[in-house]
Design a protein around this motif. Structure first.
Motif, PDB file in Angstrom:
ATOM      1  N   VAL A  22      -0.220   2.191 -12.906  1.00 36.66           N
ATOM      2  CA  VAL A  22      -0.770   2.323 -11.555  1.00 36.66           C
ATOM      3  C   VAL A  22      -0.309   3.638 -10.931  1.00 36.66           C
ATOM      4  O   VAL A  22      -1.105   4.376 -10.341  1.00 36.66           O
ATOM      5  CB  VAL A  22      -0.344   1.125 -10.678  1.00 36.66           C
TER       6      VAL A  22
ATOM      7  N   GLY B  15      -6.080   8.000   0.899  1.00 32.41           N
ATOM      8  CA  GLY B  15      -5.963   8.251  -0.536  1.00 32.41           C
ATOM      9  C   GLY B  15      -6.087   9.711  -0.926  1.00 32.41           C
ATOM     10  O   GLY B  15      -6.418  10.019  -2.081  1.00 32.41           O
TER      11      GLY B  15
ATOM     12  N   LEU C  78      -0.223   7.506  -0.096  1.00 33.46           N
ATOM     13  CA  LEU C  78      -0.824   6.309   0.475  1.00 33.46           C
ATOM     14  C   LEU C  78      -0.231   6.014   1.857  1.00 33.46           C
ATOM     15  O   LEU C  78      -0.089   6.916   2.670  1.00 33.46           O
ATOM     16  CB  LEU C  78      -0.681   5.130  -0.495  1.00 33.46           C
TER      17      LEU C  78
ATOM     18  N   GLN D  29      -2.107   6.621 -12.235  1.00 36.85           N
ATOM     19  CA  GLN D  29      -3.511   6.705 -11.818  1.00 36.85           C
ATOM     20  C   GLN D  29      -3.662   7.241 -10.398  1.00 36.85           C
ATOM     21  O   GLN D  29      -4.702   7.792 -10.046  1.00 36.85           O
ATOM     22  CB  GLN D  29      -4.157   5.322 -11.903  1.00 36.85           C
ATOM     23  N   ARG D  30      -2.626   7.084  -9.625  1.00 37.23           N
ATOM     24  CA  ARG D  30      -2.694   7.470  -8.208  1.00 37.23           C
ATOM     25  C   ARG D  30      -2.260   8.932  -8.053  1.00 37.23           C
ATOM     26  O   ARG D  30      -1.168   9.227  -7.573  1.00 37.23           O
ATOM     27  CB  ARG D  30      -1.773   6.571  -7.381  1.00 37.23           C
ATOM     28  N   ARG D  31      -3.148   9.843  -8.429  1.00 38.35           N
ATOM     29  CA  ARG D  31      -2.812  11.256  -8.314  1.00 38.35           C
ATOM     30  C   ARG D  31      -3.976  12.039  -7.720  1.00 38.35           C
ATOM     31  O   ARG D  31      -5.142  11.655  -7.849  1.00 38.35           O
ATOM     32  CB  ARG D  31      -2.412  11.831  -9.670  1.00 38.35           C
ATOM     33  N   SER D  32      -3.615  13.133  -7.088  1.00 36.53           N
ATOM     34  CA  SER D  32      -4.613  13.987  -6.450  1.00 36.53           C
ATOM     35  C   SER D  32      -5.281  14.875  -7.491  1.00 36.53           C
ATOM     36  O   SER D  32      -4.908  14.888  -8.674  1.00 36.53           O
ATOM     37  CB  SER D  32      -3.947  14.848  -5.386  1.00 36.53           C
TER      38      SER D  32
ATOM     39  N   LEU E 252      -0.143  10.470  -5.081  1.00 33.55           N
ATOM     40  CA  LEU E 252      -0.600  10.149  -3.736  1.00 33.55           C
ATOM     41  C   LEU E 252       0.505   9.417  -2.980  1.00 33.55           C
ATOM     42  O   LEU E 252       1.257   8.637  -3.566  1.00 33.55           O
ATOM     43  CB  LEU E 252      -1.853   9.277  -3.806  1.00 33.55           C
TER      44      LEU E 252
ATOM     45  N   LYS F 200       0.836  -1.193   0.000  1.00 26.93           N
ATOM     46  CA  LYS F 200       0.000   0.000   0.000  1.00 26.93           C
ATOM     47  C   LYS F 200       0.874   1.246   0.000  1.00 26.93           C
ATOM     48  O   LYS F 200       0.426   2.330   0.359  1.00 26.93           O
ATOM     49  CB  LYS F 200      -0.931  -0.015   1.213  1.00 26.93           C
TER      50      LYS F 200
ATOM     51  N   GLU G 292      -0.530  13.660  -0.413  1.00 28.39           N
ATOM     52  CA  GLU G 292       0.314  13.775  -1.609  1.00 28.39           C
ATOM     53  C   GLU G 292       1.795  13.669  -1.228  1.00 28.39           C
ATOM     54  O   GLU G 292       2.173  13.935  -0.089  1.00 28.39           O
ATOM     55  CB  GLU G 292       0.077  15.131  -2.283  1.00 28.39           C
TER      56      GLU G 292
ATOM     57  N   SER H 252       3.270   3.929  -2.134  1.00 22.95           N
ATOM     58  CA  SER H 252       3.148   4.499  -3.480  1.00 22.95           C
ATOM     59  C   SER H 252       4.338   4.204  -4.372  1.00 22.95           C
ATOM     60  O   SER H 252       4.211   4.172  -5.597  1.00 22.95           O
ATOM     61  CB  SER H 252       2.949   6.012  -3.375  1.00 22.95           C
TER      62      SER H 252
END
Length: 784
Positions: free
Chosen positions: A457, A486, A471, A460-463, A469, A408, A489, A410
């Protein structure tokens, strides 16, 4: 280089400890890639096979103050009934001379009591799951010595620590094979995590053994029989009485002890070998015991160990005016990274045994500097096979159990394309990207696809602001409460992802559409980071789920973080003015005489919105101390902005041999890297800790070669940014690259001499050195 406790040998290949009372245990981690042992200067330690926590062979308790758990050898004079130990523990207080020589792949404990000298060499053969104790006794006196030798170890045989010993001992069976003179042991229960079936219903699938080159006069497999009721290791019953009781079976507290009697005439010497190991069955165990029955076989194994490590470490040879840099770069950093981190994955501060997804990937890059890229690629394959189809990876996993924690964090998954890119730069070969590697949860894909899924991946994990992010942590696991919902940043992740996107976009292995997409994403990251992440004089580090900023001048604690400044430079994301300002701020607020702090000031109270990092004492480890892994990146950033002098000054500030010149302050071993150095808020500022089991060794070597000496692998070849620190007139580097050997000499120009570069006597004006044919030698002369 010498301090009050020891010194490096003349050839730099051994560290010789001259007294046992070092400020902290000074250890050696000896492994052949599967079997291993840890030995301290006091003679304590433990052994394992494959996994130092799940498959420990011998018991050991993590008490670094007493350091009194281990495998020991006692000597008893049969005439006077006096006894002592060959090592400082458990009863070496009457020794008149004592020193320990830690070498690469072996350690030697030398002692003298009266006219009797002992030399006990510990080693692990390169290809067998066992360890050898090669003992040499020399009688310097004028009378015949009748000696009784007693070995002692406690069987664990499985998962450590066996915290419920009264339970676990009931499953161990120990027996003596009279024909081979060997003790054997196995266990009917193995507490291996993550396995299907009924709990506590699995046998330990090995047989451990302990043998001697001379036929034993006795043996012992029960602790109570050896120690006596209320006995102590310093005064066990067996040594007081001078005899073993020959117990065996399933009903005691299992140990291994052999008694060997030796008669030693005046002036003569004798050699014996004790073997400890593990095998798949009794037949194999006894065969291994027989293989090393003679001292000559042990000497052959020791010679093979020396050859192995010389072949590994000898691919880099550094000659500079700094003896500490030469010592570390000519073997000790490679040895620590490989034996301690890649093979052993264990040490006194963390017994470990697992693979960290990001950890061993970074460690494996050391093989690139040693012209063994196939070893790095093997590590890349292993980690790619621990990626899920959706692109997420394990944070860590246990070999043997093949069980772990789905990440989990980033950053974990991005170290796969990072390591792959480093491999491509070193080798220039892209064939590996087409290899098919399975996913953990089924299916296969090329290595290229594994890397691209990691990118997908991460992107996709952005604010909402376009920042990555964090995480439950990025590179810093201690920030585990910053972004679990989630929304938090990470500016460091922005730098890291930007670095990888631009790096991969420049590789000729992506199609034009992917290259364009990567550049577009990188530019968006650059704009978002500079729009939102600049605090006025430096980049802030992260935001929490509720929007609080970490690493801002507005905060009373945790004002400025190192990684957010160094990676702004290393990634190329920061504009030039901000890059210089960020590093100036880091030097002002974070740099100390013993290295750059991870951040400052440290947190003085636990903050549940930050995580366990804030729960350390201020100045300890990641909470305002020098975290050496990150300090290595500061060296590389300094080189990028300010050249060799700034890089070298930073590198030298936390160099173990130099820091070890004040051993009472530094405390840690001066021949390997620590994981951390206590910061100014600590009661012990400048104190090293968490040695051996740290990712800093491979990075510190890279910081020396690339940061200080300016030699870096690129797709086009070796790039040499010729520069010299103040006071240096020259340096020499022997470095292998793509199968060729480069002898690089960088020196100051003589009076009237023109600067320039020649390769094999021919002028060279290209950005990178020409790639030489495999097997050839190139002589490079650079005058500045």
């Amino acid at each position: 280089m010498q301090n009050d406790y020891g010194y490096f040998s003349e050839d730099g290949k051994e560290y010789i400890i001259t007294r046992p009372d070092t400020p902290m245990p000074w250890i050696n981690v000896i492994s052949n890639g599967d079997y291993g042992l840890v030995l301290s200067q006091a003679g304590s330690g433990y052994s394992w096979l494959t996994h130092a926590s799940l498959n420990r062979i011998t018991r050991w308790e993590q008490d670094l103050v007493r350091d009194d758990w281990g495998k020991y050898l006692y000597l008893r004079d049969a005439d006077s009934h006096e006894f002592w130990s060959a090592g400082w523990q458990p009863c070496g207080g009457t020794l008149e001379f004592y020193q320990v020589r830690h070498g690469m792949g072996y350690s030697v404990v030398e002692a003298r009591r009266g006219n009797l000298e002992s030399q006990l060499t510990y080693l692990v053969p390169p290809d067998d799951p066992c360890e050898l104790w090669l003992l040499r006794l020399q009688n310097r006196g004028r009378r015949l010595r009748k000696l009784q030798l007693f070995t002692y170890l406690e069987w664990l045989l499985g998962a450590a620590p066996d915290w419920h010993r009264e339970f676990h001992r009931l499953f161990i069976e120990a027996w003596y094979d009279d024909t081979h003179g060997a003790l054997l042991a196995t266990k009917a229960m193995w507490d291996l995590p993550g396995q299907p079936g009924v709990h506590w219903n699995r046998s330990w699938p090995y047989v451990a053994f302990h043998s001697s080159s001379q036929p034993p006069a006795g043996f012992e497999s029960d602790k109570g029989a050896f120690m006596g009721r209320n006995g102590r290791l310093s005064e066990p019953r067996a040594l007081g009485d001078g005899r073993s009781l020959n117990t065996q079976g399933r009903w005691g507290d299992a140990i291994g002890s052999l008694q060997v009697n030796v008669t030693l005439p005046p002036g003569e010497a004798v050699e014996l070998v004790f073997t400890l190991g593990v095998a798949d069955d009794t037949e194999q165990a006894l065969a291994l015991a027989e293989r090393y029955r003679q001292p000559a076989a042990a000497h052959q194994a020791l010679a093979a160990v020396r050859r192995t490590w010389q072949e590994i470490t000898g691919r880099i040879v550094v000659e500079t005016p700094d003896p500490a840099l030469n010592l570390m770069a000519n073997g000790w950093l490679q040895y620590q990274a490989i034996s301690g981190r890649l093979w052993g994955r264990t040490a006194y501060y963390q017994t470990g045994g697992a693979y960290g997804f990001r950890d061993q990937l970074q460690d494996s890059l050391v093989w690139l500097l040693l012209d063994r890229p196939e070893q790095t690629l093997a590590q890349i394959r292993l980690h790619a096979a621990h990626q899920f189809q959706d692109g997420v990876v394990f944070h860590w996993w246990h070999p043997l159990a093949e069980w772990g924690l789905r990440s989990k964090h980033s950053d974990d998954l991005l170290w796969l394309p990072f390591a792959a890119m480093c491999y491509l730069h070193e080798t220039g070969s892209f064939d590996c990207l087409e290899e098919e590697i399975p996913f953990w949860d089924g299916g296969v894909a090329t290595l290229r696809e594994h890397c691209l899924r990691a990118f997908r991946v991460a992107l996709q994990r952005r604010s909402e602001r376009g920042l990555p992010l964090i995480l439950e942590g990025d590179w810093n696991d201690g920030l585990n409460a910053v972004g679990p919902a989630g929304r938090g940043e990470s500016i460091w992740m922005a730098h890291f992802l930007y670095y990888l996107l631009t790096g991969w976009a420049s590789l000729p292995i992506l199609n034009e559409a992917d290259q364009a997409r990567f550049r577009t994403e990188a530019e968006a990251l650059r704009e978002a980071t500079n729009a939102h992440g600049w605090d006025g004089a430096w980049y802030w580090r992260a935001t929490t789920d509720d929007g609080a900023i970490l690493g801002s001048d507005q905060q009373p604690e945790g004002k400025i973080f190192l990684n957010a400044q160094t990676w702004a430079v290393l990634s190329g994301l920061a504009p030039a003015d901000r890059a210089h300002q960020a590093m100036a701020s880091a030097r002002e607020h974070l740099y100390t005489a013993y290295g750059p702090l991870l951040f400052a000031p440290g947190y003085t109270r636990p903050d549940p919105k930050i995580g366990y990092l804030s729960r350390y004492a201020p100045g300890a480890r990641e909470n305002g101390g020098v975290y050496v892994h990150a300090a290595c990146w500061a060296v590389l950033a300094e080189r990028r902005l300010h050249g060799a002098e700034a890089a070298y000054a930073t590198w030298r500030s936390f160099c173990p041999p130099w820091r070890g010149q004040e051993p009472e302050v530094y405390a840690a071993e001066p021949y390997v890297m620590p994981g951390n150095v206590s910061g100014p808020q600590s009661a012990t500022p400048g104190r090293g800790g968490w040695t051996w089991y740290t990712g800093s060794a491979a990075w510190y070597l890279r910081a020396a070669i690339e940061g200080v000496l300016g030699v870096e692998a690129r797709l086009l070849g070796l790039h040499v940014q010729a520069d010299l620190p103040a006071g240096w007139k020259e340096f020499r580097l022997q470095r292998s690259f793509r199968g060729a050997l480069y002898h690089i000499h960088v020196r100051q120009a003589l009076e009237g001499e023109q600067p320039g570069c020649t390769v094999d006597g021919q002028a060279c004006q290209t950005e990178c050195l020409p790639v030489a044919a495999a097997g050839s030698v190139s002589v490079v002369e650079i005058v500045i």
